[in-house]
Design an enzyme around this catalytic site. Sequence first.
Site: not given
Lengths: 104, 647
Positions: B46, B87, B265
């Site tokens: 990521d 994230h 996600s």
Amino acid sequence: LAGAAGPDAHGTVGLSWAVHLDSPGGDQEEEHLEQQAEAVARAAGLVNAGRIGELQGHYLFVHPTGPSQALEVQVIRQQAEAVLAGHKAVRWHSEQRLLKRAKR
Amino acid sequence: SIHFNDPKYPQQWHLNNRRSPGRDINVTGVWERNVTGRGVTVVVVDDGVEHTIQDIAPNYSPEGSYDLNSNDPDPMPHPDVESGNHHGTRCAGEIAAAPNNSFCAVGVAYGSRIAGIRVLDGPLTDSMEAVAFNKHYQINDIYSCSWGPDDDGKTVDGPHQLGKAALQHGVMAGRQGFGSIFVVASGNGGQHNDNCNYDGYANSIYTVTIGAVDEEGRMPFYAEECASMLAVTFSGGDKMLRSIVTTDWDLQKGTGCTEGHTGTSAAAPLAAGMIALMLQVRPCLTWRDVQHIIVFTATQYEDRHADWLTNEVGFSHSHQHGFGLLNAWRLVNAAKVWTSVPYLASYFSPVLKENKAIPRSPRSLEVLWNVSRADLETSGLKTLEHVAVTVSISHPRRGSLELKLFCPSGMMSLIGAPRSMDSDPSGFNDWSFSTVRCWGERAKGTYRLVIRDVGDEPPQLGILQHWQLTLYGSMWSPADIRERQRLLESAMSGKYLHDGFTLPCPPGLKIPEEEGYTITPNTLKTLVLVGCFTVFWTIYYMLEVYMSHRTVASTQGCRNGPCHWPQRSRKSREEGTELESVPLCNSKDLSGAEAESGGPPTTSDLLGPDLLCEGDWTLSQNNQAALDGPYQHRPPDLLQGQEEQIC
């Protein structure tokens, strides 16, 4: 939602090609491939940046200096494409483009 | 019986839902039996992982990590203008946030190791993606990827040649040959009428495609449907519903904890965490065993919007929820008793040239391909896993097309859903759609591909140029499948989930990683800096010595008679302790004869009174001894006449 901030699509990567070379087989295969990669890169006016991860026979060739003029880029691209497309040791090649990927 | 002092654990409804019992991943029973992901490494591919945060640090695995954006081993996220590079850290927290540290939250597999590969925070190319998918692939067991092509309802994209090669290499050689486990999020394009069959990562047979459901078990507004979705797990829903609580970064606006993680996600890492629990109880599960166990154990549940359809061997699948909800208890108990499925068998039909027009709805173009027993003899393929259809279609508005595939059993898969946003005139060019809905069904028989044009513009003819059918499966018979289903159901009581019961596990392969020692740019820069500093210092020192030499030499000039360097004592010569010393002062010899004839001068002779001034002379051992000799206590004036020294 998690930001879809993928890499800035206008980010820059210099001219580069992924190349898959035919494996000669036999021992010293890796070495032979390395030499082959150097030779093919040189012939195409590029620099061999090394093997792509764990993929045997796959190499990344980059253009040594980031060209500035669009025309110059075009000339370099055509020259490299012609050499890579015509080289008997090259099984496959693909110019590296920016991928647009978004977080989910 | 499990209690954690983590302040946000009570809000982590996806782990243990007190408000709506059963609306969680059913993991506490597994934890009670000490199954926490120990010995397993999950890597979050990521925008980076802030591994210094309290919840991540104890489980962080530097050896499984890398930063492909900066090309150095540390995947720390970089603050950015949108403060969006949190994230990866959030996903990592869902998987392996450390428990009982009085900080934030707890991860599904809180005993596992967590790594990060930072690759999304900058220009991304096929070669970088290929490197990421195999990075440290003998250390990382599971790759959790909560990203993909744009979910704008009009993109058709996925891994290209290199990415596909890396995924394939990962399942063949990753994790000591058992195969890397790639978990991908199905997509957030629900609002744009998107469908994850247009996403090559979701379509790939090498990935575990995970969708999301909200706390009420419904498909959230952002979620996408597709025939290649394996299963779903929890994530946030609309504003009225709770999102996922997990660790957050503490850079910029981050506080180290968030209650707002959502989207598919958030679902994919939960699935990755549950797979880590499975691998703890059975490390030798292959990448296909993991997919099979998900298919066998995911649970269908009541949702009137979901088009559940039960196939020939009793597996129920929905385009919205895959084979259903992931259930950690069921996954782990199944893993405990699972013996590996037979090797992957595949069948490729020839490329079937059609060049047929696609009529407007309600009429449709129908093309068939029959797979005979003889066709399957060589591969031994009996029952199906993934079925893929590769098509080339020209059409002025791609989103108007609808493609359905019917397996020999009659099981229908909507492999190409119409997309209102997709007005792309380039059609499909060897695009592969795939479905898992025929999993376990017999491979032999006639496959039917039905294509319609559901557009409402004036009649524009789409043309099916050619297509190809690919079957993936194994030599398992339907009976084997039913037998396995029975075995798993008997294991769901948990009677095998203890250390006393362990099936034999074949050892993995020793596969060297291609870790050509590459000096990272940072190291290189440091080396260059140190090198320059060293060179500079050497030059300066040489100059210093040369200049001091010259000064000494220039004032060394002797007025009367030849210059005399102080005689070296025979003694020191004999002892070999002769010191190559250049007096830092000048010695003018007043009584040359004496010097000649006098006994061996001791060092104090050499070191006349002036030399006894401190600071600009150095004493060797002998000199020191000499100083201790007879002259030591004589006042300086008595030393006159011996030799007059001028500094």
